[in-house]
Scaffold this active site. Structure first.
Site, PDB file in Angstrom:
ATOM      1  N   LYS A 165      41.565  46.299  37.020  1.00 32.17           N
ATOM      2  CA  LYS A 165      42.480  47.191  37.729  1.00 32.17           C
ATOM      3  C   LYS A 165      41.803  48.532  37.999  1.00 32.17           C
ATOM      4  O   LYS A 165      41.465  49.271  37.061  1.00 32.17           O
ATOM      5  CB  LYS A 165      43.756  47.405  36.905  1.00 32.17           C
ATOM      6  CG  LYS A 165      44.420  46.101  36.459  1.00 32.17           C
ATOM      7  CD  LYS A 165      44.837  45.231  37.627  1.00 32.17           C
ATOM      8  CE  LYS A 165      45.506  43.956  37.150  1.00 32.17           C
ATOM      9  NZ  LYS A 165      45.890  43.058  38.242  1.00 32.17           N
ATOM     10  N   ASP A 194      41.208  44.749  41.468  1.00 29.90           N
ATOM     11  CA  ASP A 194      42.582  44.803  41.960  1.00 29.90           C
ATOM     12  C   ASP A 194      43.018  46.271  42.045  1.00 29.90           C
ATOM     13  O   ASP A 194      43.112  46.955  41.027  1.00 29.90           O
ATOM     14  CB  ASP A 194      43.500  44.018  41.022  1.00 29.90           C
ATOM     15  CG  ASP A 194      44.898  43.834  41.590  1.00 29.90           C
ATOM     16  OD1 ASP A 194      45.176  44.376  42.677  1.00 29.90           O
ATOM     17  OD2 ASP A 194      45.704  43.150  40.947  1.00 29.90           O
ATOM     18  N   GLU A 218      41.293  43.298  45.886  1.00 24.18           N
ATOM     19  CA  GLU A 218      42.681  42.868  46.046  1.00 24.18           C
ATOM     20  C   GLU A 218      43.606  44.037  46.367  1.00 24.18           C
ATOM     21  O   GLU A 218      43.556  45.068  45.700  1.00 24.18           O
ATOM     22  CB  GLU A 218      43.126  42.183  44.744  1.00 24.18           C
ATOM     23  CG  GLU A 218      44.556  41.682  44.772  1.00 24.18           C
ATOM     24  CD  GLU A 218      44.864  40.845  43.545  1.00 24.18           C
ATOM     25  OE1 GLU A 218      43.958  40.123  43.060  1.00 24.18           O
ATOM     26  OE2 GLU A 218      45.992  40.918  43.065  1.00 24.18           O
ATOM     27  N   ASP A 241      48.231  40.567  47.858  1.00 28.99           N
ATOM     28  CA  ASP A 241      49.203  40.298  46.791  1.00 28.99           C
ATOM     29  C   ASP A 241      50.543  40.954  47.146  1.00 28.99           C
ATOM     30  O   ASP A 241      51.396  40.337  47.794  1.00 28.99           O
ATOM     31  CB  ASP A 241      48.622  40.817  45.459  1.00 28.99           C
ATOM     32  CG  ASP A 241      49.473  40.500  44.241  1.00 28.99           C
ATOM     33  OD1 ASP A 241      50.604  40.025  44.398  1.00 28.99           O
ATOM     34  OD2 ASP A 241      49.019  40.743  43.107  1.00 28.99           O
ATOM     35  N   LYS A 265      52.752  34.015  43.510  1.00 31.39           N
ATOM     36  CA  LYS A 265      53.572  34.356  42.345  1.00 31.39           C
ATOM     37  C   LYS A 265      55.023  33.956  42.616  1.00 31.39           C
ATOM     38  O   LYS A 265      55.673  34.540  43.493  1.00 31.39           O
ATOM     39  CB  LYS A 265      53.494  35.861  42.077  1.00 31.39           C
ATOM     40  CG  LYS A 265      52.094  36.335  41.711  1.00 31.39           C
ATOM     41  CD  LYS A 265      52.062  37.830  41.493  1.00 31.39           C
ATOM     42  CE  LYS A 265      50.681  38.281  41.053  1.00 31.39           C
ATOM     43  NZ  LYS A 265      50.573  39.749  40.950  1.00 31.39           N
TER      44      LYS A 265
HETATM   45 MG    MG Z   1      47.371  42.058  42.117  1.00 27.28          MG
END
Ligand code: MG
Length: 369
Positions: A165, A194, A218, A241, A265
């Protein structure tokens, strides 16, 4: 067989450690999960879980799930649980949007379908592809040294796919993080950086053209259009995402060549049914996918892993598990677990795991038939 009732529980799930996203812009300490049990006239029950990642990660929150369920439960009660597609259409008519709130009902319907068929969900989703799913780590934002140390810890636990992240307010810090992690990457390891929407297009283009990493980046920016701009001005692979919600969003992303991969997801997309539709589309157009849920206990993890395990291996990267981040665990060792970097599932019918009522305590609401 008819649906005779729906019971809803609220469960606050503390994280073992505070979790930082988006370069420290977003902090999380607990998750607010909602469990749904669909009860049928023959005594069969199906379980679902909907767990947004706090209130700030997506346009979804726990109280919203439970408020919507007061409208959605009466829609499915009295109906045949086998009509999953029809029940999804009825829910969409009764309450347009609010995809995340429909996910636990859809999950519970699939649990019932698996039990009725005597099959694990991965068989109903197309059949097992390979023996196991690679597990995907989740490396919280920190200093370059802290993040490299977290990757090393994950590596010691078998992880070979990592989601790191990044996305701080200072581009130089992000460049330092990415370069440190990339230079410590082992051969064969896959890393996704991400950004969780944190960068402006200008910062994204600057950082991504400055670093040596040529792998996955991402959700660099907030909106789809901003991500598309970055995609056209940076050399890396793009994974989308948070900006994708509906099936049409995915069609547009493919039409625009906006990405090489997507996160699938169930809670963000509206349940396993809609996630499966996106998964099948992703396979047909050649995307790579991380298939996992937004959050939740081993119940939500396991439901998503059924979808991952039935996805061709060439199209899946890795699947993150939320359960290892939680202090509470109602089913130690059961369901989808990381064993040396791999997740396998048994052939127990349905999702294959059920939360104990002692764990859930008093119901939040019961909707009788
Ligand atoms: Mg993500």
């Amino acid at each position: 067989m008819k649906i005779s009732g729906v019971t809803v529980w609220r469960k606050v799930l503390p994280l073992k450690q505070p979790y930082w996203l988006s370069g420290g812009r977003l902090k999380f300490e607990t998750l607010d999960s909602t469990f749904v049990r669909i009860e049928c006239s023959d005594g069969t029950v199906g379980w679902g879980e909907g767990c947004p990642w706090g209130n700030t990660y997506l346009p979804a929150f726990g109280d919203g799930t439970r408020a919507a369920l007061a409208l959605l439960a009466p829609v499915v009660i009295g109906e045949d649980p086998a009509g999953i597609g029809r029940l999804n259409r009825l829910m969409d008519e009764a309450l347009p949007g609010h995809l995340y709130a429909k996910s636990p009902i859809d999950m519970a319907l699939w649990d019932i379908a698996g039990k009725a068929a005597g099959q694990p969900l991965y068989q109903l989703f197309g059949g097992r592809e390979g023996e196991a799913v690679d597990v995907n780590s989740s490396i919280s934002t920190g200093t370059p040294e802290e993040m490299v140390a977290l990757v090393e810890t994950a590596r010691a636990n078998g992880y070979r796919v990592h989601s790191c992240k990044v996305g701080g307010s200072d581009p130089a810090s992000d460049i330092a993080r990415i370069e440190a992690i990339e230079s410590a990457r082992l051969r064969g390891e896959k890393i996704t950086f991400d950004v969780n929407r944190a960068w402006t297009p200008a910062v994204a283009v600057e950082v991504m053209n400055s670093v040596s990493a040529r792998g996955w980046f991402e959700q660099p920016c907030e909106t789809y259009s901003q991500c598309l701009h970055v995609r056209n001005n940076a050399p890396q692979l793009i994974m989308l995402d948070e900006c994708l919600h509906t099936f049409e969003d995915h069609l547009v992303a493919w039409r625009d060549s906006a990405c090489e991969g997507v996160k699938v997801k169930p809670n963000r997309l509206g349940g396993l049914s809609k996630a499966r539709q996106v998964r099948d589309f992703g396979v047909s157009v050649g995307w790579n996918m991380h298939i996992e849920d937004v959050g939740g206990t081993v119940l939500a993890d396991t439901a998503a892993i059924h979808l991952a395990l039935s996805t061709p291996e060439t199209h899946r990267l890795g699947s993150w598990l939320c359960q290892p981040h939680l202090t509470d665990d109602f089913a130690h060792g059961l369901g989808a677990r990381n064993v040396g970097g791999k997740i396998t599932l048994t052939d127990t019918p349905g999702i294959g795991i059920e939360p104990a009522e002692e764990f859930l305590r008093e119901p939040f609401a019961h909707y009788p038939g």
